[in-house]
Design an enzyme around this catalytic site. Sequence first.
Site, PDB file in Angstrom:
ATOM      1  N   ASP A  90       6.443 -24.785 -31.297  1.00 21.29           N
ATOM      2  CA  ASP A  90       6.889 -24.543 -29.927  1.00 21.29           C
ATOM      3  C   ASP A  90       5.774 -24.851 -28.926  1.00 21.29           C
ATOM      4  O   ASP A  90       4.595 -24.863 -29.277  1.00 21.29           O
ATOM      5  CB  ASP A  90       7.308 -23.073 -29.755  1.00 21.29           C
TER       6      ASP A  90
HETATM    7  N1  URA Z   1       8.341 -20.307 -35.599  1.00 24.90           N
HETATM    8  C1  URA Z   1       8.505 -20.212 -34.262  1.00 24.90           C
HETATM    9  O1  URA Z   1       9.238 -19.357 -33.793  1.00 24.90           O
HETATM   10  N2  URA Z   1       7.867 -21.082 -33.471  1.00 24.90           N
HETATM   11  C2  URA Z   1       7.032 -22.040 -33.942  1.00 24.90           C
HETATM   12  O2  URA Z   1       6.458 -22.800 -33.161  1.00 24.90           O
HETATM   13  C3  URA Z   1       6.865 -22.125 -35.332  1.00 24.90           C
HETATM   14  C4  URA Z   1       7.531 -21.234 -36.143  1.00 24.90           C
END
Ligand code: URA
Length: 241
Positions: free
Chosen positions: A101
């Site tokens: 993310d």
């Molecule tokens: N899980 C998440 O919620 N976000 C990420 O970036 C990676 C794993």
Amino acid sequence: MERLQKLIAQSGVCSRRKAEELILAGKVKVNGKVVSTLGTKADFSDRITVDGKAITRDEKVYYVLNKPKGCVSTVKDDKDRHTVMDYVPLNVRVFPVGRLDYDTSGVLLMTNDGEFANKMLHPRYHLPKTYEVNLQGTLTDEDIRKLRKGFTWKGEKFAPAKVFVKDKDPIRDRTFLNLTIYEGKNHQVKKMMEALGHEVRRLNRLSFGFVTTEGLRPGEVRRLKPYDVRKLIAMAEDGDK
Ligand code: URA
């Protein structure tokens, strides 16, 4: 002769599965003719184009990026935000293996090897990914039991995970833990925590398989050694049970 989607993946344009989608969408031509069915074979002596651009066999490269927070893990962003591509050497065309993310930092593999990316991401393979989670909320024994056992939330199934609670701050109601998951669903860690009624404040991926960001400051990349690449592939295939 090889299947078209395999050649496209080998060229580093995208993963094999994405190549199949492009073929079915009529975006692929072999020697000037659109090929929109799967199963067609060709080789690199044929002129293969994807979206009008000719593909060539690329030297395979593999990097680990210590992704800083505040950038997207895509090659381009329509909102013009920073992308992970801002951190890799410009003369190589690579793409991220999966996604982290915008606000997540840590280990992100980058490659031009679509086959490799496919192996790392395919749900059949179960490479461990460990996240350092800074949680708003207190993880209860019941929460930990659920995470370790696996559970379903809003129709989505989460396989058993490893949990290691490092610290708790009862005054600010925070929990600091390491969570190891063996799958890679979208926003998986945040969803698992939301399911338990907690909010992720910070997320950092400590490792992907055995690959860590050791020695890398945020935004720095390191090339993986051929031995590491072979070991990751073996690890993925080993998880295929
Ligand atoms: N899980 C998440 O919620 N976000 C990420 O970036 C990676 C794993």
